[in-house]
Scaffold this active site. Structure first.
Site, PDB file in Angstrom:
ATOM      1  N   ASN A 149       2.817   5.355 -13.169  1.00  0.00           N
ATOM      2  CA  ASN A 149       3.236   3.874 -13.039  1.00  0.00           C
ATOM      3  C   ASN A 149       3.506   3.004 -14.266  1.00  0.00           C
ATOM      4  O   ASN A 149       4.181   2.255 -14.182  1.00  0.00           O
ATOM      5  CB  ASN A 149       2.125   3.492 -11.922  1.00  0.00           C
ATOM      6  CG  ASN A 149       0.963   3.445 -12.406  1.00  0.00           C
ATOM      7  OD1 ASN A 149       0.480   4.573 -12.712  1.00  0.00           O
ATOM      8  ND2 ASN A 149       0.003   2.452 -12.620  1.00  0.00           N
ATOM      9  N   GLN A 177       4.780   6.560  -7.257  1.00  0.00           N
ATOM     10  CA  GLN A 177       6.024   5.971  -8.184  1.00  0.00           C
ATOM     11  C   GLN A 177       7.125   7.174  -7.966  1.00  0.00           C
ATOM     12  O   GLN A 177       8.362   6.460  -8.203  1.00  0.00           O
ATOM     13  CB  GLN A 177       5.516   5.954  -9.438  1.00  0.00           C
ATOM     14  CG  GLN A 177       4.427   4.886  -9.663  1.00  0.00           C
ATOM     15  CD  GLN A 177       5.134   3.459  -9.808  1.00  0.00           C
ATOM     16  OE1 GLN A 177       6.292   3.115  -9.501  1.00  0.00           O
ATOM     17  NE2 GLN A 177       4.074   2.569  -9.335  1.00  0.00           N
ATOM     18  N   CYS A 322      -2.678  -3.723 -11.553  1.00  0.00           N
ATOM     19  CA  CYS A 322      -4.074  -3.578 -11.260  1.00  0.00           C
ATOM     20  C   CYS A 322      -5.110  -3.779 -12.258  1.00  0.00           C
ATOM     21  O   CYS A 322      -5.911  -4.339 -12.114  1.00  0.00           O
ATOM     22  CB  CYS A 322      -4.414  -2.192 -10.612  1.00  0.00           C
ATOM     23  SG  CYS A 322      -3.074  -1.600  -9.554  1.00  0.00           S
TER      24      CYS A 322
HETATM   25  C1  LIG Z   1       0.759   1.447  -6.501  1.00  0.00           C
HETATM   26  C2  LIG Z   1       0.136   2.692  -6.777  1.00  0.00           C
HETATM   27  C3  LIG Z   1      -0.994   3.019  -6.168  1.00  0.00           C
HETATM   28  C4  LIG Z   1      -1.746   1.975  -4.978  1.00  0.00           C
HETATM   29  O1  LIG Z   1      -1.064   1.987  -3.860  1.00  0.00           O
HETATM   30  P1  LIG Z   1      -1.173   0.624  -3.021  1.00  0.00           P
HETATM   31  O2  LIG Z   1      -0.564   0.925  -1.754  1.00  0.00           O
HETATM   32  O3  LIG Z   1      -0.915  -0.468  -3.414  1.00  0.00           O
HETATM   33  O4  LIG Z   1      -2.658   0.955  -2.371  1.00  0.00           O
HETATM   34  C5  LIG Z   1      -1.528   4.495  -6.229  1.00  0.00           C
HETATM   35  N1  LIG Z   1      -1.038   5.093  -7.247  1.00  0.00           N
HETATM   36  C6  LIG Z   1       0.145   4.719  -8.074  1.00  0.00           C
HETATM   37  C7  LIG Z   1       0.672   5.511  -8.959  1.00  0.00           C
HETATM   38  C8  LIG Z   1       0.666   3.365  -7.859  1.00  0.00           C
HETATM   39  O5  LIG Z   1       1.418   2.969  -8.466  1.00  0.00           O
END
Ligand SMILES: *Cc1c(COP(=O)(O)O)cnc(C)c1O
Length: 388
Positions: A149, A177, A322
């Site tokens: 990500n 992603q 995050c």
């Molecule tokens: C955004 C993301 C998550 C978390 O997903 P949510 O639906 O926001 O809980 C997990 N893994 C990756 C690689 C992300 O980019």
């Protein structure tokens, strides 16, 4: 505002929103009810399951709806750990996973599991030889993300699938992603579980799914009324799930047109931003998501860069949304070998289907201005003697 932070989240596609609306007030049935409105909800649920399964070459019965990527990753890892702890307590993952994978693994370590965190090279790729050597008889799970990500690096899941396929361990991948950006085929990748989140693909927030190959031994995270084949109880979020299904269908149908266009724009960004001195690209030059560009600008702070870009009408990020609340440098950038000061100077641009060439030209006009402005004020300036 020009939004260039699509790896953090995306707007809901207008068509997806239209598709969802009736399920809030007209077709609000509970999919477990026997009456016609209940059956209408059940139909929406099963249609979404079919749309999603088709995109990743799975059977609809192998799709389990969840509240998003975080839950799907928790479900996969804890579910396998608990159901297979008699077989072994060793798990393999990487140092560049999303926090929801890393923190789940850390928590499992506290209750008696052993976790190996694989290193990555300077581009963010794991070494398949090291993976092979790390597999043991008591390894029950390997969890390796498909595309990162922050830096956009894409792992060779087919090769990883072959290696793990020859062991006793299950293979999970976080494809949050990569889905709708690059082709996904759970059979070709030989994965047992795969996580998807709706809000990263122009669907609503708070919904996602875990693909679980038929025959995998996994425990539920949620116990209750036995929804989703007993593996994920709780009344289904029908509107969200319907929107998620439609977003998957549209995203995959439009991928062959959207992604080459965005990749070209992305390359234009990379080519021009790298002309700024003391700037480098993070992640792999080729094996990366078509929407992702991640840079480090020496001698400046990514946070200041993001705030000044925002003041000029561009929304971007330093990396993971995050972890941006903490002042720690990105664990991903440290894992690819960046010095902490270079990891602090990162900027992630992630494009989406609504971005245009005009947006990119505007970014390329203001970014160099902001970088020089910040470097003029940089406390590191004198230490490096005009950045030589
Ligand atoms: C955004 C993301 C998550 C978390 O997903 P949510 O639906 O926001 O809980 C997990 N893994 C990756 C690689 C992300 O980019």
């Amino acid at each position: 505002m020009i939004y260039m932070d699509h790896s953090a989240t995306t707007p809901v596609d207008k068509r997806v929103l239209e598709f969802m609306l009736p399920y809030f007030d007209k077709k609000y049935g509970n999919a477990s009810s026997l009456h016609s409105m209940g059956q209408e909800a059940k139909k929406a649920l099963e249609e979404a399951r079919e749309k999603i399964a088709k995109v990743i070459n799975a059977d609809p019965s192998e799709i389990y709806f969840t509240s998003g990527g975080t839950e799907s990753n928790n479900f996969a890892i804890k579910g396998i750990a608990f159901a297979n702890k008699d077989k072994g307590k060793h798990i393999i993952t990487t140092k560049i996973e999303h926090d929801c994978v890393l923190n789940t693994c850390k928590w499992l370590e506290k209750i008696g599991f052993e976790v190996t965190y694989l290193d990555v090279d300077r581009y963010g790729l794991i070494d398949s030889g090291v993976l092979e050597a790390s597999l043991r008889d008591d390894t029950i799970l390997v969890s390796i993300m498909h595309a990162n990500n922050e830096i956009g690096t894409i792992q060779d899941m087919e090769e990883i699938g072959k290696i793990v396929g020859e062991s006793n361990a299950y293979l999970h991948t976080d494809a949050v992603q990569s889905v709708t950006k690059i082709p996904i085929d759970v059979k070709k990748m030989n994965v047992d579980m795969l996580s998807i989140s709706s809000h990263k693909i122009f669907g609503p927030k708070g919904v996602g799914c875990l693909y679980i190959r038929k025959g995998v031994k996994i425990d539920p995270l949620m116990h209750g009324g036995g929804h989703e084949g007993g593996l994920r109880s709780g009344t289904e979020n029908i509107a969200g799930i319907a929107g998620f299904g439609e977003a998957m269908k549209i995203g995959e149908e439009e991928r062959p047109r959207t992604m080459p266009r965005l990749e070209k724009l992305r390359d234009k960004i990379i080519d021009n931003v790298l002309k700024i001195d003391n700037t480098f690209l993070n992640g792999h030059p080729k094996k990366r998501l078509p929407i992702n560009a991640n840079f480090s600008f020496r001698f400046i702070e990514g946070e200041s860069l993001v705030l000044l870009l925002d003041s000029r009408g561009i929304e971007a990020s330093t990396g993971s949304a995050c972890s941006s609340k903490s002042l720690e440098p990105s664990h991903v950038l440290l894992a690819i070998g960046l010095k902490p000061e270079d990891a602090h100077g990162s900027l992630r641009i992630t494009l989406g289907k609504d971005n245009t060439e005009k947006d990119v030209d505007y970014l390329l006009k203001v970014l160099p201005e902001i970088v020089s402005e910040l470097r003029e004020m940089s406390p590191f300036k004198k230490d490096y003697g005009e950045f030589e």
